[in-house]
Each structure stands twice: as C-alpha cells, then as structure tokens.
Design an enzyme around this catalytic site. Structure first.
Site, PDB file in Angstrom:
ATOM      1  N   LYS A 108       0.720  -1.112  -0.156  1.00 38.48           N
ATOM      2  CA  LYS A 108      -0.092  -0.081   0.097  1.00 38.48           C
ATOM      3  C   LYS A 108       0.806   1.241   0.233  1.00 38.48           C
ATOM      4  CE  LYS A 108      -4.169   1.894   2.362  1.00 38.48           C
ATOM      5  NZ  LYS A 108      -4.997   1.424   3.440  1.00 38.48           N
ATOM      6  N   ASP A 252     -15.103  -4.150  -3.193  1.00 35.34           N
ATOM      7  CA  ASP A 252     -13.429  -4.149  -3.434  1.00 35.34           C
ATOM      8  C   ASP A 252     -12.757  -4.421  -2.148  1.00 35.34           C
ATOM      9  OD1 ASP A 252     -14.460  -1.436  -3.507  1.00 35.34           O
ATOM     10  OD2 ASP A 252     -12.409  -1.070  -3.640  1.00 35.34           O
TER      11      ASP A 252
END
Length: 470
Positions: A108, A252
C-alpha cells in the site's frame, strides 16, 4: 531436492493482473517490522539490509513473484458500480506459506499502476500508523485480520485534503490470507468471462477452501458461496464484538477468505451507538456500526450475482439465507469468548436462548448507561467479578438498577478458563481502547517531534493481552 516454489498466482494468468514497477523512494526509514509475522512465514532471519531490499526497494524474494502484480477488480462503492478500480496504489509482491496456509504479501503506497486514475499511488505515514494499530488491536481481540508486516517512511511529502499538508509518506506491506476480492469476480462477470470465473473458483478452492475439493463442478459454486458467507459472517460478528467500524465496506474491500483488511477511516466505538459512522464522507450512515451486517450481506449478494454469470442456476438468495443465523450464532460465541464464559446448559434451544439473553442484556445495559464500549466488556470478563467491578474506572455504573438484570443473567454462566480470569491485564481496572482521541494523541508526538515512544508503548499494551480473547 524439493521443487522450487512457483507462486500460485501464476496459475490464473495475465487476464487477472498487470505487471508493474514499484516507485523509487528517496529515503528508507524503518518504522515497523512485524517480527512475529515474519517468523511465521520463514522470513524472520532477514537482516535489516535484506528487509529494506525486499520491503522498500521491492526486489523480489528468491523463487517468488519476479515482477510485482497489480490485480484487476471492479466493485460497488457505496452501492454504485465502479468499473475503474484495481490495485491503484499497491500490488501483490510475493506469496508465502505459514504452517498450513497460502498467504500474500501485498503493498500500500508503493507507486502508481494502470489503475491509479488521478492518484499519486502513495500512502501517508499517518495512514500507515493507523493501519498498524488497527491490525494489532484487532488481532488481540481475536478478529480474523490481515497483519501489517512492514512500514518504511519514504522521505516524500504528500498533499491530502483530509490531513494537514504537506504530510509525510510511508510504504506499507501487509500479510493477508488472499488478495482475491468480491470485486475480482465482479470484474469477470462485467466482461462475461465465464471461463475465468470458473478458473478463479477452482483457484480459490485449491488454495483457500481445500475442504470443498470433493464437490462436482455443478456443486462447487454453491458450496464456495456458502463457505465465503460463513467466513464473512464470522468476521462481521467479530467486528461487532470488538466495537469496530470498518468505514468503507465496498465490495472491493471484501476478501473471499472473510479476512478483514484495508483500514482507511475506521473507528472503534467510544460508547455503544448503532448509528456511529467512521467515515466523514459516509453522510447517509450506510456503513455505520449497526448496519455492518446488512452491508456485508448485500455485498455477498453481489458476489453471488457475479457467480451466476457462469452458473445461471445458482440459487443465491437461498444460499445466503444462512447468513443471518450464522451471524447471530457467531455473535453469541464471540461474546462468550470476550467474557470468558461458558453456557452450562445441555439442550440446544435452551443454550441459544440463554446466549441470546446475554447478548441482549449486555447491549441494552451499554445503551441505557452510555458507558464505554471496551471498558464494559473488560469489566464483565469472567462474569463481572465484584473485585473487578470495584477497580473499574466506571464502577459507579454497576451500582445502578439497570445492571441488576444483566448481573442475574451473567450468574447463569460459568467461567470458561480460570487462567484467563487471572490474567494480569485484568488487574489494572482500565481497558486498552483505541478511540479517535487516543489515535490523535499518539500521532501528535510523531508529527511534532518524531517521537515514536508513545506509539511503541501502545503496541506493548495491545500485545499484552494477546490470546486472552482467542
């Protein structure tokens, strides 16, 4: 000699991902290394130099994914379908194994991908700090969560509308049980890729649900959806018993293994409030605390709808009818674990009735008195022992009339584990909580003086009761 490890993600092929390049960061300042998680997947002996090489520069692990992969997916965001998603600021870096599972190392804040849209592909250091604390605390609460594996500060400055800017940047690696989302199936359905839906189900069964391997292809989609529903029910029940509000329950952000992950605007309840909302942009309260079970069920229906593209006869509503019962049973089980209690009754109906009475009683008391969520569950551990209630920072609440009926219900249960009842964590009189004011208080010395001491002390506190609620 054993065969070299071939990352299973390659079984799916290039229809499912895009090869990408990680960003080149100006600095590498290690802020967090999860040594326990590293040891669990055979990476505990990495030197500091090797750790930086793999989890900051993202040089591939030996015999693993050679080039990072941005996975493709779509999803419903606040119930509006978005076909322009995918890994926009992260990628699948490696696949590893613990004693019995295939796990993914994903990133991330590692740079732009074909799905970044207008984003910079970066993560704020504060966002990484928040995710560390979320995963550490949820793990201590016994929630099925991804684990923050590594965080480096990168030396970059970012502009963000929801933080004082410029703000510091970081790159995070998380260890998770699958990178496959509900939205992965939705994308395949959007493009009517029936063969790929079937291929992805087979992949998920082979690596995440091997107990389903004996079913025929005609049965497999139904059993897969039922299994995902069960795992998801368990996770959302665990959230509710942790007073956790995810904040962005889009499709998602839902994982096919039921694992909780991707912590953005999450919050922990200060007091019991079904309408409590984590995200400032969730103005309708769609994903508020009390709506999380229905939000997750809606998402499961979207997964089922995607599977129906390949299996038109799939009875999605009937299969998902089991979700409510699974959730309610798991709430009861989770509360008993949180309170270290066991039901002494033998008859099934009587067991469920008494368990349901306990759940109702605890939440009714918290609602009536507006007491601190985590502190209350802490105080009631092992049956609300008088000496524990007297040590509590909210001991006066237990003298009120509203507590009498709950106390009577608690007396119907037995202590499950005497060792846990004597745990040192329970002797302080104050629960370890993580409401937003404390998050900000922990961040302030980092932002102002680069002082990580209070944060590190909080991690020690969080880890001090690990296993107590498991």
């Amino acid at each position: 000699m054993s065969n070299p490890f071939i990352p299973p993600i390659y079984e799916l092929g290039p229809d499912f991902y895009d090869e990408v390049r990680p960003a080149a960061f100006p600095k590498a300042i290690l802020r967090y290394r999860n040594q326990d998680a590293a040891e669990s997947v055979g990476l505990g002996l990495l030197t500091p130099q090797e750790w930086q090489k793999h989890f900051w520069a993202f040089e591939s692990l030996p015999q693993n994914i050679k080039t990072p992969l941005a996975l493709r997916y779509h999803g419903h965001q606040f119930r509006s379908y978005n076909p322009d998603l995918g890994d926009g600021r992260g990628f699948l870096f490696a696949q590893v194994r613990d004693d019995h599972r295939l796990l993914d190392l994903g990133t991330k804040g590692s740079g732009t991908t074909p799905y970044s849209r207008r984003g910079d592909g970066r993560l704020t250091l504060k966002g990484a700090f928040r995710e560390i604390l979320a995963t550490e605390l949820l793990q201590s609460y016994g929630v099925n969560t991804s684990k923050t594996f590594s965080v480096f500060e990168t030396g970059e400055s970012l502009e963000r509308h929801d933080e004082p800017s410029p703000t510091r940047a970081g790159v995070l690696v998380r260890l998770s049980h699958s990178h496959i989302r509900f939205g992965t199936f939705q994308r395949l359905a959007f493009f009517n890729q029936t063969d790929n839906i079937k291929k992805l189900i087979q992949y998920c069964v082979r690596h995440y649900y091997p107990s389903l391997a004996g079913f025929t292809e005609a049965e497999l989609a139904a059993e897969f959806l039922r299994a995902v529903s069960q795992k998801t029910a368990e996770t959302v029940a665990a959230w509710m018993m942790a007073g956790f509000v995810h904040g962005v329950l889009n499709t998602d952000n839902m994982n096919i293994t039921g694992e909780s992950f991707d912590y953005g605007p999450y919050r922990f309840l200060p007091v019991y409030d079904p309408a409590f909302t984590a995200a400032y942009f969730d103005q309708s309260g769609l994903y508020c605390f009390g709506r999380q079970p229905s939000a997750v069920l809606w998402n499961l229906h979207q997964l089922g709808g995607a599977l129906k593209v390949a299996y038109p006869e799939l009875p999605v509503p009937e299969l998902l009818e089991e979700f409510g019962d699974a959730f309610n049973i798991e709430v009861q089980n989770r509360l008993l674990k949180r309170l270290n209690l066991k039901n002494p009754l033998q008859e099934i109906t009587a067991i469920h009735e008494l368990n349901a009475e306990l759940v109702s009683g605890v939440f009714q008391f918290m609602d009536t008195e507006k007491c601190a969520f985590e502190q209350t569950l802490y105080d009631l551990h092992s049956g609300a022992l008088p000496e524990r209630l007297q040590r509590s920072v909210q001991k006066d609440l237990y003298q009120k009339e509203s507590f009498k009926k709950l106390s009577e219900t608690l007396s119907c249960f037995e202590v499950d584990d005497e060792d846990k009842a004597r745990h040192s964590y329970l002797h302080t009189g104050k629960a370890c909580a993580l409401v937003i004011d404390e998050l900000e208080a922990l961040w302030a010395p980092i932002a102002n003086q680069d002082d990580w001491g209070p944060f590190e002390q909080k991690l020690l506190e969080i880890r001090s009761f690990r296993g107590l609620y498991g």
